[in-house]
Design a protein around this motif. Structure first.
Motif, short mmCIF file in Angstrom:
data_model
loop_
_atom_site.label_atom_id
_atom_site.label_comp_id
_atom_site.label_asym_id
_atom_site.label_seq_id
_atom_site.Cartn_x
_atom_site.Cartn_y
_atom_site.Cartn_z
N TYR A 18 0.70 -1.31 0.16
CA TYR A 18 -0.05 -0.09 -0.04
C TYR A 18 0.73 1.10 -0.01
O TYR A 18 0.29 2.42 -0.55
CB TYR A 18 -0.96 0.00 1.30
CG TYR A 18 -2.13 -0.82 0.68
CD1 TYR A 18 -3.43 -0.45 0.21
CD2 TYR A 18 -2.22 -2.19 0.83
CE1 TYR A 18 -4.48 -1.02 -0.08
CE2 TYR A 18 -3.37 -3.13 0.50
CZ TYR A 18 -4.35 -2.43 0.37
OH TYR A 18 -5.26 -3.43 -0.43
N ALA A 21 1.14 3.07 -3.47
CA ALA A 21 -0.27 3.61 -4.02
C ALA A 21 -0.03 5.15 -4.10
O ALA A 21 0.58 5.82 -2.99
CB ALA A 21 -1.62 3.24 -3.37
N ASN A 26 -6.14 3.60 -4.74
CA ASN A 26 -5.19 2.77 -4.54
C ASN A 26 -4.34 2.50 -5.75
O ASN A 26 -3.43 1.49 -5.94
CB ASN A 26 -5.33 1.63 -3.66
CG ASN A 26 -5.68 2.16 -2.20
OD1 ASN A 26 -5.12 2.87 -1.61
ND2 ASN A 26 -6.59 1.23 -1.61
N VAL A 28 -1.56 2.42 -8.42
CA VAL A 28 0.15 2.67 -8.57
C VAL A 28 0.37 2.97 -10.01
O VAL A 28 0.06 2.70 -10.93
CB VAL A 28 0.66 0.88 -8.12
CG1 VAL A 28 1.94 0.80 -8.41
CG2 VAL A 28 -0.03 0.57 -6.93
N ARG A 68 -3.04 -1.97 -8.50
CA ARG A 68 -3.52 -1.28 -7.39
C ARG A 68 -2.55 -2.01 -6.28
O ARG A 68 -2.07 -3.07 -6.31
CB ARG A 68 -5.03 -1.64 -6.90
CG ARG A 68 -5.75 -0.95 -7.90
CD ARG A 68 -7.53 -0.99 -7.70
NE ARG A 68 -8.32 -0.02 -8.41
CZ ARG A 68 -8.86 -0.60 -9.42
NH1 ARG A 68 -8.51 -1.57 -10.00
NH2 ARG A 68 -9.30 0.35 -10.25
N ALA A 69 -2.43 -1.09 -5.28
CA ALA A 69 -1.74 -1.71 -4.03
C ALA A 69 -2.86 -2.76 -3.29
O ALA A 69 -4.11 -2.75 -3.44
CB ALA A 69 -2.04 -0.57 -2.82
#
Length: 130
Positions: A18, A21, A26, A28, A68-69
């Motif tokens: 995370y 992000a 979230n 990346v 995404r995270a």
């Protein structure tokens, strides 16, 4: 006679923390995938030439779906061309697991099929002595 290094493929899997992000939802940034491509390319060079090599260029990068995270990402590099010192590699980053925001805080699922997030073609070089 075909060179046995042609077609060599290396796979890495990584959990996206995370802390990576940068955007709403979230998301990346795309540079995260390029960093993973550099890591897997290093292992390809070690396996094929006994040297970490150097990344020289990308000739194509396609951002196809968000990373995404909380995702688990699978990154694959495959040798598609061999020069005297250069190697062309095809890359793909797939999201193989993803968190489920509608579940509790740690709910996640395996994606079948995985989501192709990023594809690329790149060139690495190795020393003449390798």
């Amino acid at each position: 006679m075909s060179d046995p290094r042609l077609g060599v493929s290396v796979t890495h899997r990584r959990y996206v923390p995370y802390g990576h992000a940068h955007y709403a939802g979230n998301l990346v940034d795309g540079a995260y995938a390029l960093g993973l491509f550099g890591d897997v390319a290093t292992e390809v060079c070690i396996r094929t030439d006994g040297d970490e090599g150097l990344f020289a260029s990308y000739s194509d990068v396609q951002f196809r779906a968000p990373m995404r995270a909380g995702d688990v990402v699978e990154v694959v590099a495959t040798v598609t061309r061999l020069g005297a010192r250069s190697r062309t590699l095809d890359f793909v980053a797939r999201v193989v697991c993803r968190g489920r925001p509608q579940g509790d805080g740690s709910a996640a699922e395996v994606l079948d099929p995985p989501i192709v997030a990023v594809t690329a073609t790149g060139t690495v070089v190795v020393p003449a002595s390798a």
